[in-house]
Motif scaffolding. Structure first.
Motif, PDB file in Angstrom:
ATOM      1  N   VAL A  76     -42.381 -25.113 -10.189  1.00 20.45           N
ATOM      2  CA  VAL A  76     -42.732 -24.208  -9.237  1.00 20.45           C
ATOM      3  C   VAL A  76     -41.154 -24.168  -8.431  1.00 20.45           C
ATOM      4  CG1 VAL A  76     -44.020 -23.850  -7.162  1.00 20.45           C
ATOM      5  CG2 VAL A  76     -45.040 -24.822  -8.984  1.00 20.45           C
ATOM      6  N   LEU A  77     -40.779 -22.909  -8.119  1.00 16.34           N
ATOM      7  CA  LEU A  77     -39.736 -22.413  -7.492  1.00 16.34           C
ATOM      8  C   LEU A  77     -40.069 -21.966  -6.154  1.00 16.34           C
ATOM      9  CD1 LEU A  77     -36.465 -22.293  -7.303  1.00 16.34           C
ATOM     10  CD2 LEU A  77     -36.598 -19.963  -8.791  1.00 16.34           C
ATOM     11  N   VAL A  78     -39.774 -22.712  -4.969  1.00 11.94           N
ATOM     12  CA  VAL A  78     -40.230 -22.550  -3.761  1.00 11.94           C
ATOM     13  C   VAL A  78     -39.338 -21.187  -2.967  1.00 11.94           C
ATOM     14  CG1 VAL A  78     -40.527 -23.024  -1.348  1.00 11.94           C
ATOM     15  CG2 VAL A  78     -41.577 -24.483  -3.364  1.00 11.94           C
ATOM     16  N   LEU A  79     -39.899 -20.244  -2.477  1.00  9.59           N
ATOM     17  CA  LEU A  79     -38.915 -19.135  -1.721  1.00  9.59           C
ATOM     18  C   LEU A  79     -39.309 -19.662  -0.107  1.00  9.59           C
ATOM     19  CD1 LEU A  79     -40.700 -16.296  -3.734  1.00  9.59           C
ATOM     20  CD2 LEU A  79     -38.683 -17.595  -4.447  1.00  9.59           C
ATOM     21  N   THR A  80     -38.059 -19.885   0.428  1.00 10.90           N
ATOM     22  CA  THR A  80     -38.339 -20.041   1.853  1.00 10.90           C
ATOM     23  C   THR A  80     -37.083 -19.827   2.562  1.00 10.90           C
ATOM     24  OG1 THR A  80     -38.849 -21.801   3.229  1.00 10.90           O
ATOM     25  CG2 THR A  80     -37.650 -22.487   1.393  1.00 10.90           C
ATOM     26  N   SER A  81     -37.232 -19.642   3.741  1.00  8.62           N
ATOM     27  CA  SER A  81     -35.962 -19.652   4.560  1.00  8.62           C
ATOM     28  C   SER A  81     -35.912 -21.071   5.579  1.00  8.62           C
ATOM     29  CB  SER A  81     -36.217 -18.279   5.775  1.00  8.62           C
ATOM     30  OG  SER A  81     -37.193 -18.347   6.255  1.00  8.62           O
ATOM     31  N   ASP A  82     -36.849 -21.714   5.363  1.00 14.47           N
ATOM     32  CA  ASP A  82     -36.941 -22.872   6.053  1.00 14.47           C
ATOM     33  C   ASP A  82     -36.333 -24.110   5.360  1.00 14.47           C
ATOM     34  OD1 ASP A  82     -37.570 -25.419   7.673  1.00 14.47           O
ATOM     35  OD2 ASP A  82     -39.570 -25.157   7.388  1.00 14.47           O
ATOM     36  N   ARG A 132     -41.348 -32.376   2.310  1.00 12.36           N
ATOM     37  CA  ARG A 132     -42.923 -32.263   2.114  1.00 12.36           C
ATOM     38  C   ARG A 132     -43.445 -31.458   0.914  1.00 12.36           C
ATOM     39  NH1 ARG A 132     -43.317 -29.836   6.269  1.00 12.36           N
ATOM     40  NH2 ARG A 132     -43.404 -27.742   5.996  1.00 12.36           N
ATOM     41  N   THR A 133     -42.490 -30.356   0.683  1.00 12.64           N
ATOM     42  CA  THR A 133     -42.746 -29.430  -0.548  1.00 12.64           C
ATOM     43  C   THR A 133     -42.463 -30.199  -1.897  1.00 12.64           C
ATOM     44  OG1 THR A 133     -41.993 -27.581   0.777  1.00 12.64           O
ATOM     45  CG2 THR A 133     -42.231 -27.543  -1.439  1.00 12.64           C
ATOM     46  N   LEU A 134     -41.539 -30.991  -2.041  1.00 13.30           N
ATOM     47  CA  LEU A 134     -41.008 -31.582  -3.218  1.00 13.30           C
ATOM     48  C   LEU A 134     -42.096 -32.749  -3.439  1.00 13.30           C
ATOM     49  CD1 LEU A 134     -37.322 -32.191  -2.823  1.00 13.30           C
ATOM     50  CD2 LEU A 134     -38.341 -30.677  -4.900  1.00 13.30           C
ATOM     51  N   SER A 135     -42.803 -33.232  -2.498  1.00 13.99           N
ATOM     52  CA  SER A 135     -43.739 -34.378  -2.526  1.00 13.99           C
ATOM     53  C   SER A 135     -45.067 -33.936  -3.414  1.00 13.99           C
ATOM     54  CB  SER A 135     -43.858 -35.173  -1.313  1.00 13.99           C
ATOM     55  OG  SER A 135     -44.700 -34.218  -0.214  1.00 13.99           O
ATOM     56  N   VAL A 136     -45.342 -32.433  -3.026  1.00 10.47           N
ATOM     57  CA  VAL A 136     -46.541 -32.175  -3.599  1.00 10.47           C
ATOM     58  C   VAL A 136     -46.331 -31.308  -4.877  1.00 10.47           C
ATOM     59  CG1 VAL A 136     -47.792 -32.325  -1.457  1.00 10.47           C
ATOM     60  CG2 VAL A 136     -46.294 -30.117  -1.896  1.00 10.47           C
ATOM     61  N   GLY A 137     -45.061 -31.208  -5.537  1.00 12.03           N
ATOM     62  CA  GLY A 137     -44.773 -30.753  -6.812  1.00 12.03           C
ATOM     63  C   GLY A 137     -43.842 -29.570  -6.981  1.00 12.03           C
ATOM     64  N   GLY A 173     -48.017 -22.448   1.302  1.00 14.13           N
ATOM     65  CA  GLY A 173     -47.378 -22.610  -0.267  1.00 14.13           C
ATOM     66  C   GLY A 173     -47.779 -24.336  -0.618  1.00 14.13           C
ATOM     67  N   VAL A 174     -47.586 -24.962   0.609  1.00 10.87           N
ATOM     68  CA  VAL A 174     -48.041 -26.526   0.115  1.00 10.87           C
ATOM     69  C   VAL A 174     -49.453 -26.816   0.032  1.00 10.87           C
ATOM     70  CG1 VAL A 174     -48.161 -28.692   1.340  1.00 10.87           C
ATOM     71  CG2 VAL A 174     -45.949 -27.381   1.926  1.00 10.87           C
ATOM     72  N   ASP A 175     -50.209 -25.834   0.655  1.00 17.01           N
ATOM     73  CA  ASP A 175     -51.720 -26.158   0.118  1.00 17.01           C
ATOM     74  C   ASP A 175     -52.006 -25.741  -1.222  1.00 17.01           C
ATOM     75  OD1 ASP A 175     -52.347 -27.104   2.739  1.00 17.01           O
ATOM     76  OD2 ASP A 175     -52.829 -25.110   3.497  1.00 17.01           O
ATOM     77  N   PHE A 176     -51.337 -24.487  -1.661  1.00 16.87           N
ATOM     78  CA  PHE A 176     -51.304 -24.091  -2.910  1.00 16.87           C
ATOM     79  C   PHE A 176     -50.648 -25.138  -3.895  1.00 16.87           C
ATOM     80  CE2 PHE A 176     -49.621 -21.901  -6.762  1.00 16.87           C
ATOM     81  CZ  PHE A 176     -50.992 -21.285  -7.181  1.00 16.87           C
ATOM     82  N   LEU A 177     -49.811 -25.719  -3.717  1.00 18.14           N
ATOM     83  CA  LEU A 177     -49.116 -26.955  -4.576  1.00 18.14           C
ATOM     84  C   LEU A 177     -50.220 -27.773  -4.561  1.00 18.14           C
ATOM     85  CD1 LEU A 177     -45.554 -27.045  -3.374  1.00 18.14           C
ATOM     86  CD2 LEU A 177     -46.121 -26.241  -5.704  1.00 18.14           C
ATOM     87  N   LYS A 178     -50.854 -28.202  -3.828  1.00 17.60           N
ATOM     88  CA  LYS A 178     -51.864 -29.211  -3.847  1.00 17.60           C
ATOM     89  C   LYS A 178     -53.025 -28.897  -4.955  1.00 17.60           C
ATOM     90  CE  LYS A 178     -51.010 -31.363   0.792  1.00 17.60           C
ATOM     91  NZ  LYS A 178     -51.536 -31.545   2.220  1.00 17.60           N
ATOM     92  N   GLU A 179     -53.469 -27.603  -4.784  1.00 16.03           N
ATOM     93  CA  GLU A 179     -54.694 -27.039  -5.301  1.00 16.03           C
ATOM     94  C   GLU A 179     -53.954 -26.888  -7.046  1.00 16.03           C
ATOM     95  OE1 GLU A 179     -56.385 -22.414  -5.951  1.00 16.03           O
ATOM     96  OE2 GLU A 179     -55.894 -23.174  -3.993  1.00 16.03           O
ATOM     97  N   LEU A 180     -52.861 -26.665  -7.343  1.00 16.19           N
ATOM     98  CA  LEU A 180     -52.165 -26.513  -8.606  1.00 16.19           C
ATOM     99  C   LEU A 180     -52.156 -27.575  -9.122  1.00 16.19           C
ATOM    100  CD1 LEU A 180     -50.834 -24.069  -9.988  1.00 16.19           C
ATOM    101  CD2 LEU A 180     -48.654 -25.016  -9.323  1.00 16.19           C
ATOM    102  N   THR A 181     -52.188 -28.823  -8.611  1.00 17.59           N
ATOM    103  CA  THR A 181     -52.173 -29.998  -9.210  1.00 17.59           C
ATOM    104  C   THR A 181     -53.340 -30.201  -9.983  1.00 17.59           C
ATOM    105  OG1 THR A 181     -50.838 -31.071  -7.442  1.00 17.59           O
ATOM    106  CG2 THR A 181     -52.064 -32.614  -8.855  1.00 17.59           C
ATOM    107  N   GLY A 182     -54.505 -29.991  -9.464  1.00 17.61           N
ATOM    108  CA  GLY A 182     -55.727 -29.832 -10.176  1.00 17.61           C
ATOM    109  C   GLY A 182     -55.900 -28.899 -11.333  1.00 17.61           C
ATOM    110  N   ILE A 183     -55.330 -27.878 -11.031  1.00 21.95           N
ATOM    111  CA  ILE A 183     -55.414 -26.752 -12.141  1.00 21.95           C
ATOM    112  C   ILE A 183     -54.708 -27.150 -13.116  1.00 21.95           C
ATOM    113  CG2 ILE A 183     -54.737 -24.301 -12.712  1.00 21.95           C
ATOM    114  CD1 ILE A 183     -55.082 -23.806  -9.717  1.00 21.95           C
TER     115      ILE A 183
END
Length: 366
Positions: free
Chosen positions: A86-92, A100-105, A68-78
């Protein structure tokens, strides 16, 4: 914000577990969301974003091939600066994972296993924010368009006023305003030949026709007199330079500030024996040095009620003879690089300056 607008939003679900995807589709569908796109392969998510332009992405954090983090980085360019929640789905739920997740969008989190009410509330909150963003963006674009239209209207008005002022300055002996148009065209050609920036070329082209605006302060019996002027009449005639300077003295517009400079100094001479301030050489503004040459040339080659026109050859001979005395040698050199008998013919047949070019130039000026 209309309920229909929210339910019509496009939602992309990205999770490698098909059961999770099906659950989310069921939850969202039960609340009226029908524009749902989903994939269990995160490698396809970028293409789906580009194809469907979603309003919200539900994104699993831990997936094979692409996290998900890698996709968020890719999404910035898109998205290219577009606000896409982006609503993140996680058990972490560790602080490190959230940071880490908020920092990338990412904008919000949904903890697995899901609570249906929480899913719907968080989705609605983010979609309302997205809808508000789109509404503000649309308003901003509409406002920009209105500003552009208003700027163009003002530029059109300014161009028309400049043209009317030029006509007024020459009306007594050139009621067609052809002289002023030729002066503008020639002055622009010389400015470009002398390497002036294109913005300055346009300013000179627009301001040069106003060089004799001060003639409005000279009585007609002097302007149109066919006999030699008396010393007193000559003094009054020469005053058109200072009158022109005074007319534009308090202007804040660049084109009119340049018009003041030209009106005031276009009868100064390179050798310092001109008027009104007896400036010499490069102490004379370049714009005025340019207009001094083209105004003299056009005045010689065009007939007036009180004088006959001379030939192109005789006019250019006089320009050469006055080089280094009345005229700046570099300006004369530029003059002969652009002015030919065909140029003169083209200018004589000139009926109208390019209004589109004029308006565009004025609209871009500060």
């Amino acid at each position: 914000m209309a309920h229909f607008d929210i339910q019509a939003s496009r939602i992309l679900i990205v999770d490698d577990q098909e059961s999770i995807v099906d659950l989310l589709r069921a939850i969202l569908g039960s609340d009226g969301y029908h524009n749902l796109i989903s994939t269990t392969d995160p490698r396809l998510a970028g293409a789906l974003c580009q194809e469907h332009a979603p309003d919200l992405v539900l994104l699993d954090l831990h997936m094979p091939y692409l996290t998900g983090v890698d996709f968020l980085k890719e999404l910035t360019g898109i998205t290219a600066g577009e606000y896409l929640p982006v609503l993140v789905l996680t058990s972490d739920i560790t602080p490190e994972a959230k940071q880490r997740t908020l920092s990338v969008g990412a904008k919000d989190f949904l903890l697995k296993p899901f609570d249906t009410t929480e899913v719907l509330l968080r989705v609605r909150n983010l979609l309302e924010t997205r809808a508000l963003y789109k509404e503000l963006k649309g308003y901003g674009e509409t406002l920009d368009q209105r500003v552009r239209e208003r700027t163009r209207q003002l530029a059109e008005a300014q161009a028309e006023i400049l043209n009317h002022l030029a006509v007024v300055s020459e009306y007594q002996d050139d009621d067609t305003s052809q002289h002023t148009r030729r002066i503008g065209a020639l002055a622009g050609m010389l400015a470009r030949s002398l390497g002036q920036p294109e913005e300055q070329v346009e300013l000179i082209r627009l301001a040069a026709p106003l060089h004799d605006i001060g003639k409005v302060g000279v009585p007609n019996h002097i302007l149109l007199k066919t006999d030699q002027l008396t010393p007193r009449e000559s003094e009054i005639m020469r005053s058109h330079t200072t009158v022109g300077g005074e007319i534009f003295a308090k202007s804040k517009f660049p084109v009119l500030q340049l018009a003041r400079e030209i009106a005031l100094y276009h009868h100064e001479r390179w050798d310092g024996f001109g008027y009104p301030q007896r400036l010499k050489g490069e102490h004379i503004p370049l714009s005025a040095r340019i207009v001094a040459v083209v105004d003299t040339f056009d005045a010689m080659t065009q007939g007036r009620p009180y004088k006959k026109a001379v030939s192109f050859q005789d006019a250019t001979k006089e320009i050469r003879a006055q080089t280094g005395q009345q005229f700046d040698p570099q300006v004369v050199k530029a003059f002969f690089s652009v002015v030919t008998p065909q140029t003169l013919l083209d200018l004589i047949n000139l009926t109208e300056t390019n209004p589109e070019s004029t308006v565009n130039a004025l609209a871009q000026m500060p």
